[in-house]
Motif scaffolding. Sequence first.
Motif, PDB file in Angstrom:
ATOM      1  N   PHE A 453     -10.356  10.532   3.806  1.00  0.00           N
ATOM      2  CA  PHE A 453      -9.115  11.088   3.282  1.00  0.00           C
ATOM      3  C   PHE A 453      -7.990  11.184   4.304  1.00  0.00           C
ATOM      4  CE2 PHE A 453     -12.437  12.841   0.467  1.00  0.00           C
ATOM      5  CZ  PHE A 453     -11.964  12.373  -0.746  1.00  0.00           C
ATOM      6  N   VAL A 454      -8.319  11.281   5.596  1.00  0.00           N
ATOM      7  CA  VAL A 454      -7.291  11.394   6.630  1.00  0.00           C
ATOM      8  C   VAL A 454      -7.114  10.075   7.372  1.00  0.00           C
ATOM      9  CG1 VAL A 454      -6.568  12.608   8.726  1.00  0.00           C
ATOM     10  CG2 VAL A 454      -7.731  13.864   6.903  1.00  0.00           C
ATOM     11  N   HIS A 455      -8.186   9.578   7.949  1.00  0.00           N
ATOM     12  CA  HIS A 455      -8.092   8.363   8.769  1.00  0.00           C
ATOM     13  C   HIS A 455      -7.713   7.143   7.927  1.00  0.00           C
ATOM     14  CE1 HIS A 455      -8.846   5.856  12.270  1.00  0.00           C
ATOM     15  NE2 HIS A 455      -9.555   5.045  11.502  1.00  0.00           N
ATOM     16  N   PHE A 456      -8.390   6.982   6.768  1.00  0.00           N
ATOM     17  CA  PHE A 456      -8.115   5.817   5.923  1.00  0.00           C
ATOM     18  C   PHE A 456      -7.128   6.114   4.795  1.00  0.00           C
ATOM     19  CE2 PHE A 456     -12.375   4.868   7.688  1.00  0.00           C
ATOM     20  CZ  PHE A 456     -12.069   3.664   8.316  1.00  0.00           C
ATOM     21  N   GLY A 457      -6.736   7.365   4.654  1.00  0.00           N
ATOM     22  CA  GLY A 457      -5.707   7.725   3.680  1.00  0.00           C
ATOM     23  C   GLY A 457      -6.104   7.533   2.240  1.00  0.00           C
ATOM     24  N   LEU A 458      -7.376   7.725   1.909  1.00  0.00           N
ATOM     25  CA  LEU A 458      -7.840   7.556   0.536  1.00  0.00           C
ATOM     26  C   LEU A 458      -7.199   8.595  -0.378  1.00  0.00           C
ATOM     27  CD1 LEU A 458      -9.798   6.213  -1.506  1.00  0.00           C
ATOM     28  CD2 LEU A 458     -11.506   7.928  -0.825  1.00  0.00           C
ATOM     29  N   ARG A 459      -6.713   8.146  -1.508  1.00  0.00           N
ATOM     30  CA  ARG A 459      -6.149   9.047  -2.507  1.00  0.00           C
ATOM     31  C   ARG A 459      -6.794   8.756  -3.858  1.00  0.00           C
ATOM     32  NH1 ARG A 459      -4.997  10.941   1.486  1.00  0.00           N
ATOM     33  NH2 ARG A 459      -2.986  11.660   2.291  1.00  0.00           N
ATOM     34  N   ILE A 460      -7.120   9.810  -4.586  1.00  0.00           N
ATOM     35  CA  ILE A 460      -7.732   9.649  -5.911  1.00  0.00           C
ATOM     36  C   ILE A 460      -6.612   9.506  -6.936  1.00  0.00           C
ATOM     37  CG2 ILE A 460      -9.253  10.677  -7.630  1.00  0.00           C
ATOM     38  CD1 ILE A 460     -10.564  12.250  -5.375  1.00  0.00           C
ATOM     39  N   PRO A 461      -6.473   8.323  -7.547  1.00  0.00           N
ATOM     40  CA  PRO A 461      -5.340   8.101  -8.459  1.00  0.00           C
ATOM     41  C   PRO A 461      -5.425   8.968  -9.710  1.00  0.00           C
ATOM     42  CG  PRO A 461      -6.930   6.287  -8.582  1.00  0.00           C
ATOM     43  CD  PRO A 461      -7.366   7.162  -7.443  1.00  0.00           C
ATOM     44  N   TYR A 462      -4.254   9.297 -10.239  1.00  0.00           N
ATOM     45  CA  TYR A 462      -4.092  10.037 -11.492  1.00  0.00           C
ATOM     46  C   TYR A 462      -4.630  11.477 -11.419  1.00  0.00           C
ATOM     47  CZ  TYR A 462      -3.595   5.185 -12.978  1.00  0.00           C
ATOM     48  OH  TYR A 462      -3.216   3.872 -13.067  1.00  0.00           O
ATOM     49  N   ILE A 463      -4.998  11.917 -10.211  1.00  0.00           N
ATOM     50  CA  ILE A 463      -5.478  13.294 -10.082  1.00  0.00           C
ATOM     51  C   ILE A 463      -4.677  14.038  -9.019  1.00  0.00           C
ATOM     52  CG2 ILE A 463      -7.428  14.768  -9.436  1.00  0.00           C
ATOM     53  CD1 ILE A 463      -9.309  12.730 -10.585  1.00  0.00           C
TER      54      ILE A 463
END
Length: 493
Positions: A453-463
Motif C-alpha cells: 500500500f505504501v511502497h507500491f502504491g496499491l489502491r483498491i478501486p471503487y472503495i
Amino acid sequence: MGDIKDTNDGSEKVTLKRQVGLVSCVALIIGTIIGSGIFISPVYVLQQTQSVGMSLVIWFLGGVLAMIGALCFAELGTMIPKSGGTYVYLMESMGPIPAFLFSWTCALILMPASVSAIALSFGYYMADPLYPNHDCEDSSRATYEAASKIFACLCILILTFINCVSVKAATIVQNVLTLAKLLALAIIIFIGFIRIFQGHTKYLQPKLSFEGSAPNLFAYGIAFYQSLWAYDGWNQLNFVTEEIKNPYRNLPYGILIGIPLVTVVYLLTNIAYFTVLSPEEMLMSSAVAVTFAERTLGPMAWIMPFLVCCSTVGAVNGCLFTAGRLPFVTAREGHMMDILAMVHVRYYTPLPSIVLTGGIAILMLLPSDFSALVNYFSFAAWLFYGLTILALILLRVQQPNAKRPIKIPIFIPIIGLVASIYLVLAPIINEPTLEIFYALLFILSGLLFYFPFVHFGLRIPYIMRPTQTFLQKLMFVAPSGYSASVERIEDKD
C-alpha cells in the motif's frame, strides 16, 4: 501566520495554527507526564527494588533519563521543526521503513492504549465510591467494572470532542487540570514536610533505607519501566511542533522547565509517602495516594480521589492532543490513508486523526483486561526511543552543517542510547516471555501493509476513493500541507 497557504501548483491547503505558547508547552509536558502513574507506580517500583533507598534512586534516575531523552528530542525538534516526533526523525535519518513501523505500532497500539489505560484509571476512581463492596461480591464486581468502562468511555468521548473543535479549548483544559494535579501533589508534599519536622523519618534514614535492595541488576529494568510509565509524556511536545509559537525558543524552554519540575515533585512525593506508610503498608496498597490521604486527611480524604480524577483527565487530554498528531503527519507523508492528513476547515484541527486515536482507545476498553497488551509493548517504546536517539547521532554525521538552534554535547545522546539498550534488553534477560515475541511480531507485521500500500502504491478501486470523499464531506476537512516558510517567519517573530 495565515491558516490557508498557496502551494506551488496554485491550489490552497489548510495548515495548523500556532496557538501553543510557552506556558501551554510547560502545562502540556507536566499535564501529560503527571497522570495516574505517580499515584500508583510507587508500589511497583518498590516491589522490584525491595528497598526505599533504591526506589528513590530509580525515581531520580527516571527523571534524569527523561531529561536526556527530551534534550535529544529538543535538538531534533528544532533542527526538523515538523510535528510527528519520532516518526519525522526516523524518516529523515533512516528512511521510510523504520518510520512506518514506528507509526504503525504507535498510532494503532501504544498511544491509544495509553489513552485507554489512563481513562480506565479515571473510571475506577469514579466508580469506586458507587460500589464500595466490589472487592467482596462477584455481582458488584461485574457492575463496578462495567461502570468504570462507561466512565472511561465518556471521558474519552468528551475530550476527543474538545480536541476536535478547538486547540485553544484543549490547551485551556490542559492548563486548568495541570493546576489540579499539582494541587494534589502539593497537599501530599506539604503533609510530608510536616511529618519530617515531626521526626517521622525512620524509613528515609540512609542506613535503613537501602537494606534488602534487590541484588539482580536486570530486575531494575522492570523498576525503571514502572517509574518511566509515570514519566511517560516527556517527548509529547515534539508531536505538536507545528502548533508551537516560536518553537526554537518555546520547545526547549518548555522541556527545561517542565521535566526538572516533574522530577523534583515526584521525588518529594515519594519521600512524603514514606513519612506516613511503611514499605510493607505501601506494598499492600492498590492506590498509594488514596491510602496516604485516608491516614492523614481524615474526613477530607475524599479530596484526593477527586484530584486524582482531575489528574487522569488531564493526562488523557494531553495524550489525545499529541497522539492525534501522529497519524496526521504519517498520512501527510503517504504512510496512512489520505483522510488522516486533512484538517478541519473551520477549527484548524487534525480532526480525522484525533477521531481515529479516540476511537481505537474506546475499542480497547471492551476486553475484560487489556493492561497486559500495554505491558507487551512497553519495551517497544524504548526500542523506538533508542532508535530516535541513534537518529540524532546519525544526523550529526549525515548533515553536519544543518541548522541546529540547539546542539547538545554528544555524550548526552550516547548515554541515552546505552540506557535505551539496557531498558530493551533487561526485561528480556530477566523475564523472557512470549509476549515480547508477540510484540516484535506485531511490529514487523507492519511490513505486510507497507510494501503493497505504501511502497507500491496499491489502491483498491471503487472503495478507497469514494470512502475518502464521503468521510471528507462528513467531517468537513480539507487536505493539509507543511510550509517551510512558516518556520522562517516564526523564527523572526
